[in-house]
Motif scaffolding. Structure first.
Motif: not given
Length: 365
Positions: A333-356
């Motif tokens: 609803g808030d992102y699409e295309g490349v922006a959506l991919g980048n946002r998802l990747k950023g959230i995944e990076t935070r999640w990994i850094a938190s030890g999942f």
């Protein structure tokens, strides 16, 4: 079947050697004075399945109760060129023994388990001494692949404290150019079998010292291999040929040098790339699998002299079981295309850094 028809028949080679050593047996080879067409005839008569896998060279595969046995007529070499041999059939076990490579492989056993040792190979086997049959130089010139087999058999069966046979090493050094005549497929197959040994480091060191390693893998260096083997032992990791191949370096052109499969080439390239990356064990296991991650950590331990993590197995399990809780539809609803991919990747990076540990709600907040 063969004995009852009046023929000599013996278990031969690796199955006899390994049985005497108490090692696992992978192939059953038989030697006989019966010619291939006779073996085929007899097998059909008793209801066994004969397959003429190499009848022109004396070999028929006979399948009995689902077990494939390679039955080969006693042979003697008529002519050799270092790559292949023209052979003739023989009625003599001694002739057959003399065309083999090492004394420990020229052992025969009848159906009752009695061992025949025509070339005095038993003392070598007991001493775990890999020794060429009779003239080492001549044996090598019959088939230059025997250079690599010499080191492989030492890695699997030799006494590492005693070292390699000096006469064999001298013959190897005198015939290095013969390696250039071998097909890359044969070389690659032999190298991978050597690297799968429990500890291939001493044999590889000898290959480097004699110039064999540089001849088949220019630029390769076995210096870090004993460190890798030690790290594997600490991590209780099973021997793995491709992991050890990466440790040798010189992966440029590896596919052509050893004719690796596409799958093996891709794994070697991926491991090499991951060694210098920053991802830790858990992230590597999450993005790939636990086996790949373990290989990378072990290679870093050997090549970069990093410490083996005390929590390695726990980290591998954590990463391999982790499942990213956020989906693309959560952000649609808030992102699409490349922006959506980048946002998802950023959230995944935070999640990994938190030890999942961060939940979907925490990640989307």
């Amino acid at each position: 079947m063969l004995n009852e028809a009046g023929h000599q028949a013996f278990f031969v080679g690796g199955c006899v050697r390994n049985e005497l050593l108490g090692a696992a047996i992978s192939d059953i080879d038989l030697a006989t004075d019966a010619h291939p067409e006779r073996v085929m005839e007899l097998a059909k008569m008793v209801g066994l399945k004969p397959v003429p896998t190499g009848a022109e060279h004396g070999t028929v595969t006979v399948v009995s109760d689902g077990l494939a046995c390679e039955v080969t007529t006693f042979r003697k070499d008529i002519e050799t060129d270092g790559r292949r041999a023209i052979v003739g059939f023989s009625q003599s076990i001694e002739d057959d023994a003399r065309r083999r490579d090492f004394t420990m492989n020229a052992l025969y056993a009848n159906a009752m388990g009695h061992v025949s040792d025509p070339l005095n190979g038993l003392p070598d086997l007991k001493a775990r001494r890999v020794r060429f049959i009779e003239d080492a130089d001549k044996r090598i010139r019959e088939d230059y692949l025997r250079i690599l087999r010499f080191f492989r058999f030492h890695a699997w069966y030799g006494d590492t404290e005693v070292g390699l046979d000096s006469i064999g090493l001298a013959a190897v050094s005198a015939n290095l150019s013969g390696l250039d005549t071998l097909s890359r497929e044969r070389v690659g197959h032999e190298v991978l079998k050597l690297l799968a040994a429990p500890d291939p480091a001493p044999a590889m060191a000898a290959m480097q010292m004699t110039g064999v390693l540089a001849r088949i893998l220019p630029g390769a260096d076995a210096t870090s291999l004993p460190v890798l083997v030690h790290c594997e032992e600490l991590a209780l990791a099973r021997p793995e040929a491709l992991r050890r191949l990466v440790c040798l370096g010189a992966i440029e052109g590896l596919k052509n040098l050893l004719r690796l499969s596409r799958k093996d080439t891709q794994r070697v390239e991926a491991l090499t790339k991951a060694i210098g990356a920053s991802a830790k064990a858990a992230e590597l296991a999450y993005r790939n699998d636990a086996g790949f991650a373990r290989d990378v950590i072990l290679l870093r331990c050997a090549l970069l002299e990093t410490a083996l993590p005390a929590t390695l197995e726990a980290d591998l399990k954590l990463g391999a079981q982790a499942q990213f809780p956020v989906k693309a539809r959560d952000l649609a609803g808030d992102y699409e295309g490349v922006a959506l991919g980048n946002r998802l990747k950023g959230i995944e990076t935070r999640w990994i850094a938190s030890g999942f540990r961060l939940s979907r709600k925490e990640l989307l907040a």
